[in-house]
Design a protein around this motif. Structure first.
Motif, PDB file in Angstrom:
ATOM      1  N   VAL A 119      -9.201  34.378   1.567  1.00 32.46           N
ATOM      2  CA  VAL A 119      -8.356  34.786   0.443  1.00 32.46           C
ATOM      3  C   VAL A 119      -8.699  36.205   0.007  1.00 32.46           C
ATOM      4  CG1 VAL A 119      -7.751  34.320  -1.967  1.00 32.46           C
ATOM      5  CG2 VAL A 119      -7.968  32.420  -0.356  1.00 32.46           C
ATOM      6  N   LEU A 120      -9.984  36.550  -0.021  1.00 34.25           N
ATOM      7  CA  LEU A 120     -10.394  37.914  -0.394  1.00 34.25           C
ATOM      8  C   LEU A 120      -9.803  38.933   0.576  1.00 34.25           C
ATOM      9  CD1 LEU A 120     -12.030  39.845  -2.142  1.00 34.25           C
ATOM     10  CD2 LEU A 120     -14.037  39.312  -0.735  1.00 34.25           C
ATOM     11  N   LEU A 121      -9.813  38.628   1.866  1.00 32.28           N
ATOM     12  CA  LEU A 121      -9.246  39.539   2.863  1.00 32.28           C
ATOM     13  C   LEU A 121      -7.730  39.659   2.708  1.00 32.28           C
ATOM     14  CD1 LEU A 121      -9.770  41.302   5.358  1.00 32.28           C
ATOM     15  CD2 LEU A 121      -9.392  39.254   6.761  1.00 32.28           C
ATOM     16  N   ILE A 122      -7.070  38.533   2.486  1.00 35.82           N
ATOM     17  CA  ILE A 122      -5.613  38.556   2.321  1.00 35.82           C
ATOM     18  C   ILE A 122      -5.214  39.383   1.106  1.00 35.82           C
ATOM     19  CG2 ILE A 122      -3.609  37.096   1.773  1.00 35.82           C
ATOM     20  CD1 ILE A 122      -4.941  34.905   3.506  1.00 35.82           C
ATOM     21  N   VAL A 123      -5.941  39.206   0.016  1.00 39.68           N
ATOM     22  CA  VAL A 123      -5.646  39.971  -1.203  1.00 39.68           C
ATOM     23  C   VAL A 123      -5.876  41.463  -0.966  1.00 39.68           C
ATOM     24  CG1 VAL A 123      -6.369  40.399  -3.585  1.00 39.68           C
ATOM     25  CG2 VAL A 123      -6.092  38.060  -2.774  1.00 39.68           C
ATOM     26  N   GLN A 124      -6.946  41.798  -0.258  1.00 39.28           N
ATOM     27  CA  GLN A 124      -7.212  43.217   0.024  1.00 39.28           C
ATOM     28  C   GLN A 124      -6.112  43.834   0.889  1.00 39.28           C
ATOM     29  OE1 GLN A 124     -11.128  45.177   0.234  1.00 39.28           O
ATOM     30  NE2 GLN A 124     -11.804  43.244   1.158  1.00 39.28           N
ATOM     31  N   LEU A 125      -5.576  43.061   1.805  1.00 37.83           N
ATOM     32  CA  LEU A 125      -4.547  43.577   2.702  1.00 37.83           C
ATOM     33  C   LEU A 125      -3.190  43.696   2.019  1.00 37.83           C
ATOM     34  CD1 LEU A 125      -5.447  41.675   6.000  1.00 37.83           C
ATOM     35  CD2 LEU A 125      -5.641  44.135   5.603  1.00 37.83           C
ATOM     36  N   LEU A 126      -2.804  42.660   1.252  1.00 36.76           N
ATOM     37  CA  LEU A 126      -1.452  42.616   0.676  1.00 36.76           C
ATOM     38  C   LEU A 126      -1.366  43.268  -0.706  1.00 36.76           C
ATOM     39  CD1 LEU A 126      -0.345  39.018   1.776  1.00 36.76           C
ATOM     40  CD2 LEU A 126       0.082  41.200   2.909  1.00 36.76           C
ATOM     41  N   LYS A 127      -2.467  43.235  -1.444  1.00 31.86           N
ATOM     42  CA  LYS A 127      -2.539  43.902  -2.759  1.00 31.86           C
ATOM     43  C   LYS A 127      -1.464  43.422  -3.732  1.00 31.86           C
ATOM     44  CE  LYS A 127      -4.119  48.158  -0.502  1.00 31.86           C
ATOM     45  NZ  LYS A 127      -3.778  47.755   0.879  1.00 31.86           N
ATOM     46  N   ASN A 128      -1.010  42.193  -3.541  1.00 31.68           N
ATOM     47  CA  ASN A 128       0.025  41.628  -4.419  1.00 31.68           C
ATOM     48  C   ASN A 128      -0.269  40.144  -4.593  1.00 31.68           C
ATOM     49  OD1 ASN A 128       2.767  40.062  -4.686  1.00 31.68           O
ATOM     50  ND2 ASN A 128       3.178  42.149  -5.432  1.00 31.68           N
ATOM     51  N   ARG A 129      -0.312  39.705  -5.846  1.00 31.96           N
ATOM     52  CA  ARG A 129      -0.743  38.339  -6.124  1.00 31.96           C
ATOM     53  C   ARG A 129       0.169  37.297  -5.482  1.00 31.96           C
ATOM     54  NH1 ARG A 129      -2.107  36.785 -12.203  1.00 31.96           N
ATOM     55  NH2 ARG A 129      -3.822  38.202 -11.655  1.00 31.96           N
ATOM     56  N   LEU A 130       1.479  37.407  -5.679  1.00 30.99           N
ATOM     57  CA  LEU A 130       2.400  36.390  -5.169  1.00 30.99           C
ATOM     58  C   LEU A 130       2.431  36.371  -3.635  1.00 30.99           C
ATOM     59  CD1 LEU A 130       5.406  36.643  -7.650  1.00 30.99           C
ATOM     60  CD2 LEU A 130       3.645  34.871  -7.521  1.00 30.99           C
ATOM     61  N   LEU A 131       2.460  37.565  -3.036  1.00 33.14           N
ATOM     62  CA  LEU A 131       2.455  37.621  -1.575  1.00 33.14           C
ATOM     63  C   LEU A 131       1.152  37.061  -1.006  1.00 33.14           C
ATOM     64  CD1 LEU A 131       4.037  41.120  -0.804  1.00 33.14           C
ATOM     65  CD2 LEU A 131       5.029  38.867  -0.368  1.00 33.14           C
ATOM     66  N   ALA A 132       0.052  37.392  -1.647  1.00 33.64           N
ATOM     67  CA  ALA A 132      -1.250  36.902  -1.182  1.00 33.64           C
ATOM     68  C   ALA A 132      -1.333  35.388  -1.320  1.00 33.64           C
ATOM     69  CB  ALA A 132      -2.365  37.571  -1.974  1.00 33.64           C
ATOM     70  N   LEU A 133      -0.829  34.848  -2.432  1.00 33.41           N
ATOM     71  CA  LEU A 133      -0.839  33.404  -2.653  1.00 33.41           C
ATOM     72  C   LEU A 133      -0.001  32.693  -1.589  1.00 33.41           C
ATOM     73  CD1 LEU A 133      -1.640  30.978  -4.402  1.00 33.41           C
ATOM     74  CD2 LEU A 133       0.391  31.431  -5.812  1.00 33.41           C
ATOM     75  N   PHE A 134       1.177  33.228  -1.327  1.00 36.08           N
ATOM     76  CA  PHE A 134       2.059  32.632  -0.317  1.00 36.08           C
ATOM     77  C   PHE A 134       1.407  32.676   1.067  1.00 36.08           C
ATOM     78  CE2 PHE A 134       5.336  33.220   2.955  1.00 36.08           C
ATOM     79  CZ  PHE A 134       6.050  32.036   2.786  1.00 36.08           C
ATOM     80  N   ALA A 135       0.841  33.821   1.426  1.00 37.38           N
ATOM     81  CA  ALA A 135       0.215  33.965   2.741  1.00 37.38           C
ATOM     82  C   ALA A 135      -1.001  33.049   2.888  1.00 37.38           C
ATOM     83  CB  ALA A 135      -0.196  35.419   2.963  1.00 37.38           C
ATOM     84  N   ALA A 136      -1.803  32.948   1.829  1.00 36.62           N
ATOM     85  CA  ALA A 136      -2.997  32.107   1.890  1.00 36.62           C
ATOM     86  C   ALA A 136      -2.636  30.630   2.031  1.00 36.62           C
ATOM     87  CB  ALA A 136      -3.851  32.327   0.640  1.00 36.62           C
ATOM     88  N   VAL A 137      -1.649  30.190   1.266  1.00 36.41           N
ATOM     89  CA  VAL A 137      -1.212  28.794   1.364  1.00 36.41           C
ATOM     90  C   VAL A 137      -0.633  28.510   2.739  1.00 36.41           C
ATOM     91  CG1 VAL A 137       0.463  27.103   0.504  1.00 36.41           C
ATOM     92  CG2 VAL A 137      -0.830  28.505  -1.111  1.00 36.41           C
ATOM     93  N   LEU A 138       0.161  29.454   3.245  1.00 32.42           N
ATOM     94  CA  LEU A 138       0.793  29.270   4.553  1.00 32.42           C
ATOM     95  C   LEU A 138      -0.261  29.207   5.668  1.00 32.42           C
ATOM     96  CD1 LEU A 138       3.507  29.099   6.084  1.00 32.42           C
ATOM     97  CD2 LEU A 138       3.380  31.583   6.350  1.00 32.42           C
ATOM     98  N   LEU A 139      -1.198  30.150   5.658  1.00 34.10           N
ATOM     99  CA  LEU A 139      -2.189  30.215   6.729  1.00 34.10           C
ATOM    100  C   LEU A 139      -3.251  29.122   6.608  1.00 34.10           C
ATOM    101  CD1 LEU A 139      -2.715  34.081   6.927  1.00 34.10           C
ATOM    102  CD2 LEU A 139      -1.495  32.637   8.555  1.00 34.10           C
ATOM    103  N   LEU A 140      -3.833  28.997   5.441  1.00 34.33           N
ATOM    104  CA  LEU A 140      -4.921  28.036   5.269  1.00 34.33           C
ATOM    105  C   LEU A 140      -4.404  26.605   5.120  1.00 34.33           C
ATOM    106  CD1 LEU A 140      -7.152  30.130   2.832  1.00 34.33           C
ATOM    107  CD2 LEU A 140      -7.482  29.782   5.289  1.00 34.33           C
ATOM    108  N   GLY A 141      -3.393  26.429   4.254  1.00 32.18           N
ATOM    109  CA  GLY A 141      -2.825  25.093   4.079  1.00 32.18           C
ATOM    110  C   GLY A 141      -2.131  24.600   5.334  1.00 32.18           C
ATOM    111  N   GLY A 142      -1.321  25.494   5.940  1.00 37.30           N
ATOM    112  CA  GLY A 142      -0.639  25.110   7.176  1.00 37.30           C
ATOM    113  C   GLY A 142      -1.611  24.837   8.302  1.00 37.30           C
TER     114      GLY A 142
END
Length: 376
Positions: free
Chosen positions: A266-289
């Motif tokens: 999640v820390l890496l995703i947030v650093q890359l996307l720099k946007n809360r909603l996009l980071a949340l969506f990407a983290a749920v998709l990658l980790l949850g999926g």
């Protein structure tokens, strides 16, 4: 709170299901009813005048066999109703041996044979250790219930909550897509953020885990911590039994490493996307999926041992039951499919290496930003 309410819903369902008679008692009553019907039929046939000698001998044999079985089931029913477990186990073990031998004679499937061996072995262990039979399928006692919830419910709920907490925590340090922390001369910023996030999320999981264990224990006890819990030896394709208390520490160890990996991801995703909603969506998709896919998509299971997300269901690599509960969704039900690669040892290695790689990438990214390089 939502997670605890979900757990309470399952506990309430189990509580109502526990009020009904056990599977063994229902089966014994059904068998007794069948045998009584057979006894009446054979007695009626024998009363008929014109019965060949050979048929008459067979009818007498069948009648005697059903009368013996009926008396046996009457004894079993009484033992189960009065919780006379040693007497009940003696009869149940005899019956399981009969069905196992019958399945072998008739070339039963690997799956059916494994189940019959499992049931026989568990009954023999319970009889040997003088333990009462517990309802593992719909438990209400603390120890059994927390393991029940760790099978499919608690891991995804707590991990989704952790992703939300971490995304909110790490994205709070951004202003107009710029990470304010990188403006400060802090060499250990990434490690500090990682440690803080890990402590918060694992403490959250541990609190939920303890509450799910303790609250039912207050009303119905913890259950016998020496009770043999069903597991699997995936290599031998044989069911195994482990005392309940031996499962808790490995489960918490795998869970801790899982949350460490999630924190780094999640820390890496947030650093890359720099946007809360996009980071949340990407983290749920990658980790949850990535967590859910190996559970239900058979093709993904061939790579499951290399995916850190495969170990997020912390109980499965410990008891060897990865893929067993859902192994027959898209495959031949007559075959017992196991995945020996997804085990506790591999889980430790994959999660530790995965977390180390993520920490390295996070540190590298933070250094490049602090050095004034533009990261796209």
């Amino acid at each position: 709170m939502a997670i605890l309410l979900s757990c309470f819903y399952f506990w309430k369902q189990n509580y109502h299901l526990n009020k009904s008679d056990s599977h063994e008692l229902v089966t014994a009553r059904n068998n007794l009813a069948t045998q009584k019907g057979n006894i009446k039929y054979y007695q009626k046939e024998l009363k008929k005048g014109k019965v060949e000698k050979k048929n008459k001998q067979q009818l007498h044999k069948d009648l005697k066999e059903n009368q013996t079985l009926a008396r046996e089931n009457q004894t079993l029913i009484k033992a189960l109703e009065t919780k006379d477990w040693q007497r009940a186990y003696a009869i149940l073990i005899k019956q399981e041996k009969f069905w196992l031998n019958d399945a072998k004679r008739n070339n039963g499937s690997d799956y059916s044979l494994a189940l019959l061996k499992r049931d026989l072995c568990q009954l023999q262990l319970l009889a040997k250790q003088h333990l009462a039979m517990e309802n593992e399928h719909f438990p209400i006692q603390g120890g059994f219930f927390v393991l029940f919830m760790m099978q499919e419910v608690l891991p995804p709920l707590t991990i989704l909550a952790a992703i939300f907490i971490l995304t909110k925590l790490y994205s709070a340090g951004y202003y107009e897509r710029m990470r304010l922390g990188n403006l400060l001369p802090q060499k250990q910023l990434v490690f500090t953020e990682f440690t803080t996030g890990l402590m918060i999320t694992f403490a959250y999981f541990l609190l939920i885990f303890l509450l799910v264990f303790l609250l039912p224990s207050i009303f119905f006890g913890t259950g016998n911590l020496n009770y043999p819990i069903t597991g699997m030896n995936p290599g031998a394709k044989e069911y195994t039994f482990t005392p309940m208390y031996q499962l808790f520490l490995p489960i918490l160890g795998i869970a801790f490493l899982s949350f460490a990996f999630i924190t780094g991801a999640v820390l890496l995703i947030v650093q890359l996307l720099k946007n809360r909603l996009l980071a949340l969506f990407a983290a749920v998709l990658l980790l949850g999926g990535g967590m859910v896919l190996p559970q239900y998509v058979v093709a993904v299971r061939n790579l499951a041992q290399f995916l850190p997300m495969s170990y997020f269901f912390a109980l499965q690599p410990v008891d060897g039951m990865f893929g067993i509960s859902n192994a027959y969704v898209f495959t031949d039900e007559s075959q017992l499919v196991t995945y020996p690669q997804v085990n506790f040892s591999n889980g430790l290695i994959v999660l530790i290496i995965g977390t180390a790689v993520l920490l390295f990438l996070n540190q590298l990214l933070a250094k490049r930003i602090q050095a004034g390089r533009k990261i796209k």
